[in-house]
Design a protein around this motif. Structure first.
Motif, short mmCIF file in Angstrom:
data_model
loop_
_atom_site.label_atom_id
_atom_site.label_comp_id
_atom_site.label_asym_id
_atom_site.label_seq_id
_atom_site.Cartn_x
_atom_site.Cartn_y
_atom_site.Cartn_z
N ILE A 1 0.84 -1.19 0.03
CA ILE A 1 -0.11 0.05 0.10
C ILE A 1 0.80 1.15 0.05
O ILE A 1 0.68 2.12 -0.68
CB ILE A 1 -1.01 0.12 1.30
N LYS A 2 2.05 1.48 0.98
CA LYS A 2 2.70 2.64 0.98
C LYS A 2 3.54 2.71 -0.28
O LYS A 2 3.98 3.85 -0.60
CB LYS A 2 3.72 2.29 2.11
N LEU A 3 3.61 1.88 -1.24
CA LEU A 3 4.47 1.72 -2.15
C LEU A 3 3.53 1.87 -3.48
O LEU A 3 4.06 1.76 -4.86
CB LEU A 3 5.47 0.54 -2.78
N THR B 1 -4.29 6.64 8.79
CA THR B 1 -5.25 6.72 10.21
C THR B 1 -4.75 5.74 11.00
O THR B 1 -4.77 6.09 12.28
CB THR B 1 -6.61 6.41 9.72
N LEU B 2 -4.63 4.30 10.72
CA LEU B 2 -4.13 3.31 11.75
C LEU B 2 -2.76 3.17 12.25
O LEU B 2 -2.44 2.82 13.11
CB LEU B 2 -4.50 1.89 10.97
N GLY B 3 -2.02 3.99 11.48
CA GLY B 3 -0.47 4.14 11.84
C GLY B 3 -0.04 4.95 13.07
O GLY B 3 -0.99 5.44 13.76
N ALA C 1 -7.64 5.50 -0.97
CA ALA C 1 -8.25 5.11 0.14
C ALA C 1 -7.29 4.03 1.15
O ALA C 1 -7.49 4.26 2.27
CB ALA C 1 -9.57 4.52 -0.31
N ALA C 2 -6.57 3.27 0.49
CA ALA C 2 -5.77 2.41 1.34
C ALA C 2 -4.57 3.22 1.92
O ALA C 2 -4.52 3.15 3.25
CB ALA C 2 -5.28 1.44 0.40
N ARG C 3 -4.16 4.06 1.43
CA ARG C 3 -2.99 5.01 1.90
C ARG C 3 -3.62 5.88 3.09
O ARG C 3 -2.83 6.02 4.27
CB ARG C 3 -2.54 5.88 0.89
#
Length: 137
Positions: free
Chosen positions: A45-47, A109-111, A102-104
């Motif tokens: 996701i981050k990539l 948010t969860l990070g 949306a994934a990022r």
């Protein structure tokens, strides 16, 4: 190794997926069709990859639930549905970009667990520092 004529590349390797995640517009995160429990989706996701996964994701249940709810990933029930979703996302670049965004956002948010943990520990760490100074004086 993949080349310009490679349509699908299956990678089952440790420590080398970062490059693949950067290049692949869509990633099926493994271990989720079999009763393995799924792999962590955060790195792809981050990539910048759009994420598809199977139903068995209990190793990362919270993140997958949040991703699916936010439309930042999509669960597919079997290989046939996987092929359909990959085809749809390859054709619809705008939809795929919405999923990635949306994934990022969900991961962001969860990070922050490290920062929250350090903030919660700070009063205790301060007390230890003060006690050490008092003992040295």
């Amino acid at each position: 190794m993949p080349d310009a004529d490679t349509d699908v590349y299956v990678a089952d390797t440790l420590g080398e997926l970062g490059l693949i995640y950067r290049l692949a517009p869509i990633v099926f995160v493994g271990g989720s069709f079999a009763s393995h429990g799924g792999q962590n989706p955060i790195e792809p996701i981050k990539l910048g990859a759009a994420i598809l996964h199977g139903p068995h994701v209990w190793n990362f249940a919270e993140i997958y639930a949040a991703l699916d709810k936010a439309h930042g990933a999509e669960q597919v029930a079997d290989v046939g549905k996987l092929a359909v979703r990959v085809g749809a996302w390859l054709k619809d670049v705008d939809e795929r970009a919405k999923v990635v965004a949306a994934a990022r956002e969900t991961v962001t948010t969860l990070g922050g667990a490290l920062e929250r943990t350090l903030a919660a520990l700070e009063p205790y760490l301060m007390q230890i520092r003060l006690e050490r100074r008092g003992g040295d004086a």
